[in-house]
Design a protein around this motif. Structure first.
Motif, mmCIF file in Angstrom:
data_model
loop_
_atom_site.group_PDB
_atom_site.id
_atom_site.type_symbol
_atom_site.label_atom_id
_atom_site.label_comp_id
_atom_site.label_asym_id
_atom_site.label_seq_id
_atom_site.Cartn_x
_atom_site.Cartn_y
_atom_site.Cartn_z
ATOM 1 N N THR A 71 9.923 -12.186 -7.120
ATOM 2 C CA THR A 71 10.499 -11.431 -6.013
ATOM 3 C C THR A 71 9.550 -10.315 -5.584
ATOM 4 O OG1 THR A 71 12.660 -11.866 -7.014
ATOM 5 C CG2 THR A 71 12.619 -10.342 -5.182
ATOM 6 N N VAL A 72 8.864 -9.703 -6.549
ATOM 7 C CA VAL A 72 7.853 -8.694 -6.217
ATOM 8 C C VAL A 72 6.747 -9.319 -5.364
ATOM 9 C CG1 VAL A 72 6.116 -7.116 -7.165
ATOM 10 C CG2 VAL A 72 8.325 -7.361 -8.304
ATOM 11 N N ASP A 73 6.429 -10.571 -5.645
ATOM 12 C CA ASP A 73 5.357 -11.244 -4.898
ATOM 13 C C ASP A 73 5.677 -11.367 -3.408
ATOM 14 O OD1 ASP A 73 3.855 -11.520 -7.185
ATOM 15 O OD2 ASP A 73 4.549 -13.555 -7.617
ATOM 16 N N THR A 74 6.952 -11.346 -3.036
ATOM 17 C CA THR A 74 7.294 -11.396 -1.608
ATOM 18 C C THR A 74 6.825 -10.123 -0.897
ATOM 19 O OG1 THR A 74 9.521 -10.429 -1.894
ATOM 20 C CG2 THR A 74 9.325 -12.831 -2.098
ATOM 21 N N ILE A 75 6.824 -9.007 -1.611
ATOM 22 C CA ILE A 75 6.298 -7.756 -1.051
ATOM 23 C C ILE A 75 4.792 -7.878 -0.864
ATOM 24 C CG2 ILE A 75 6.051 -5.274 -1.387
ATOM 25 C CD1 ILE A 75 8.953 -6.040 -1.020
ATOM 26 N N ASN A 76 4.128 -8.460 -1.848
ATOM 27 C CA ASN A 76 2.685 -8.662 -1.763
ATOM 28 C C ASN A 76 2.316 -9.546 -0.570
ATOM 29 O OD1 ASN A 76 0.177 -10.605 -2.992
ATOM 30 N ND2 ASN A 76 -0.050 -8.384 -3.177
ATOM 31 N N ALA A 77 3.182 -10.518 -0.256
ATOM 32 C CA ALA A 77 2.925 -11.426 0.866
ATOM 33 C C ALA A 77 2.950 -10.711 2.212
ATOM 34 C CB ALA A 77 3.954 -12.557 0.862
ATOM 35 N N LEU A 78 3.514 -9.493 2.251
ATOM 36 C CA LEU A 78 3.506 -8.696 3.477
ATOM 37 C C LEU A 78 2.183 -7.948 3.666
ATOM 38 C CD1 LEU A 78 7.097 -7.117 3.304
ATOM 39 C CD2 LEU A 78 6.351 -9.033 4.734
ATOM 40 N N GLY A 79 1.291 -8.106 2.717
ATOM 41 C CA GLY A 79 0.012 -7.404 2.799
ATOM 42 C C GLY A 79 0.025 -6.069 2.095
ATOM 43 N N ILE A 80 0.972 -5.886 1.176
ATOM 44 C CA ILE A 80 1.120 -4.633 0.436
ATOM 45 C C ILE A 80 0.627 -4.827 -0.998
ATOM 46 C CG2 ILE A 80 2.798 -2.969 -0.482
ATOM 47 C CD1 ILE A 80 4.544 -3.650 2.005
ATOM 48 N N ARG A 81 -0.207 -3.920 -1.459
ATOM 49 C CA ARG A 81 -0.671 -3.976 -2.849
ATOM 50 C C ARG A 81 0.515 -3.827 -3.792
ATOM 51 N NH1 ARG A 81 -2.404 -0.143 -6.663
ATOM 52 N NH2 ARG A 81 -2.171 1.559 -5.138
ATOM 53 N N THR A 82 0.630 -4.741 -4.747
ATOM 54 C CA THR A 82 1.751 -4.691 -5.687
ATOM 55 C C THR A 82 1.229 -4.666 -7.121
ATOM 56 O OG1 THR A 82 1.972 -7.108 -5.715
ATOM 57 C CG2 THR A 82 3.323 -5.904 -4.135
ATOM 58 N N VAL A 83 1.930 -3.902 -7.952
ATOM 59 C CA VAL A 83 1.587 -3.788 -9.365
ATOM 60 C C VAL A 83 2.868 -3.989 -10.173
ATOM 61 C CG1 VAL A 83 0.546 -2.335 -11.145
ATOM 62 C CG2 VAL A 83 -0.199 -2.097 -8.767
ATOM 63 N N LYS A 84 2.754 -4.760 -11.254
ATOM 64 C CA LYS A 84 3.903 -5.042 -12.119
ATOM 65 C C LYS A 84 3.612 -4.480 -13.505
ATOM 66 C CE LYS A 84 3.892 -9.406 -9.634
ATOM 67 N NZ LYS A 84 3.535 -10.847 -9.757
ATOM 68 N N ILE A 85 4.475 -3.573 -13.954
ATOM 69 C CA ILE A 85 4.272 -2.894 -15.230
ATOM 70 C C ILE A 85 5.174 -3.547 -16.283
ATOM 71 C CG2 ILE A 85 4.265 -0.694 -16.441
ATOM 72 C CD1 ILE A 85 2.293 -0.824 -14.099
ATOM 73 N N ARG A 86 4.579 -4.353 -17.145
ATOM 74 C CA ARG A 86 5.329 -5.063 -18.181
ATOM 75 C C ARG A 86 5.504 -4.157 -19.392
ATOM 76 N NH1 ARG A 86 2.229 -10.953 -17.728
ATOM 77 N NH2 ARG A 86 3.147 -11.560 -15.706
ATOM 78 N N THR A 87 6.712 -3.636 -19.523
ATOM 79 C CA THR A 87 6.987 -2.576 -20.483
ATOM 80 C C THR A 87 7.616 -3.113 -21.758
ATOM 81 O OG1 THR A 87 7.438 -1.176 -18.569
ATOM 82 C CG2 THR A 87 8.096 -0.330 -20.716
#
Length: 303
Positions: A151-167
């Motif tokens: 679901t985070v990847d859909t934000i990335n598809a808009l051309g926005i840098r995305t970072v996922k913090i695996r805690t």
């Protein structure tokens, strides 16, 4: 003018710490809340309601960055099918709601940073050290994290840098993991759970918040990063240190795995199993951990 960071889950354990870190770092902070809250000189509150798919769009349109922390607690209640659905949707629906506002308004953020979890590697104890490109697991935690990150990847598809913090397990004063387990240790009745050999990938909340802050401003950071200490801490080691910090040695026998399974059901895997998780990638990105010794981290969190 200060850059604005919009937080989901801003009222939670990590969110409260992170808000202080962001304000100290010169950001302005907005928080999405389900309840009415009065703005302060430092924090602006906006309403949202996932059940009715409502969000004050101004919160998203004003933001330069968004940090997504919201999500139902993994070990708060037994994993019924209804509870599993709530755990997943509480993580994915906020992203879907934010995505719709971004897309409909052609809004481009400087970055979107989302929580994820070391649970993506699965709930089984092995000697494998998990890297960000390790295969995800097909158990409940693994599948939940995969859908969350997709679901985070859909934000990335808009051309926005995305970072996922695996805690991993987050240590900090008065809240989170320690709030659940310290009462028995403080009373002198702490014990090892199951075999005690299960690994506990941990991080101090101060390090975690600094990693989030770094992810905002470091344009080189993209994709998943493990936010854990790679020190092979097991349940037995952590339990022994906790008992020592409260002034005694563990004297009770281990709590048998079958007892935990009877009490927690399927959710028992979250405490009976655990992976070793590598922090190499975030360290190569330039982050230096403040807390790398489990005893020092626990002592700080209990003081």
């Amino acid at each position: 003018m200060a850059k604005n960071v919009l937080l989901t889950g801003g009222a939670g354990f990590i969110g409260k710490y992170l808000t202080e870190v962001l304000i100290a770092g010169g950001f302005s902070v907005s928080v999405l809340s389900r309840s009415d809250r009065k703005n302060t000189p430092l924090i602006t509150y906006y309403k949202w309601d996932l059940k009715s798919n409502f969000i004050e769009e101004e919160a998203v349109l004003k933001a330069d960055y968004i940090i997504h922390l919201a999500g139902e607690g993994i070990v708060e209640k037994r994993w019924t099918e209804k509870r599993k659905k709530a755990i997943l949707e509480s993580r994915t629906k906020p992203i879907e709601l934010i995505y719709s506002v971004l897309k409909n308004n052609n809004k481009i953020l400087d970055a979107f940073v989302s929580a994820s979890a070391a649970g993506i590697y699965g709930a089984d104890t092995s000697e494998e050290i998990c890297l960000e490109d390790s295969a995800p697991a097909n158990d409940f935690l693994g599948i939940t994290c995969q859908k969350w990150e997709s679901t985070v990847d859909t934000i990335n598809a808009l051309g926005i840098r995305t970072v996922k913090i695996r805690t991993g397990i987050v240590l900090g004063r008065d809240e989170g993991f320690l709030k659940k387990i310290t009462p028995s240790f403080k009373a002198g009745f702490g014990s090892v759970i199951g075999s005690g050999k299960q690994y506990i990938p941990w991080i101090h909340v101060e390090d975690l918040c600094q990693i989030y802050a770094k992810a905002l401003i470091d344009a080189e950071m993209n994709g998943p990063y493990n936010a854990t200490i790679t020190d092979n801490t097991t349940n037995a080691k952590l339990s022994g240190i906790l008992a020592h910090l409260y002034g005694y040695k563990i004297w009770l026998p281990k709590i048998p795995a079958f007892v935990i399974k009877l009490i927690l059901g399927e959710m028992s895997v979250a405490v009976l199993e655990g992976k070793r998780v590598s922090s190499e990638k975030i360290q190569k990105a330039g982050y230096e951990f403040q807390f790398t010794d489990i005893e020092i981290a626990l002592s700080n969190s209990l003081s």
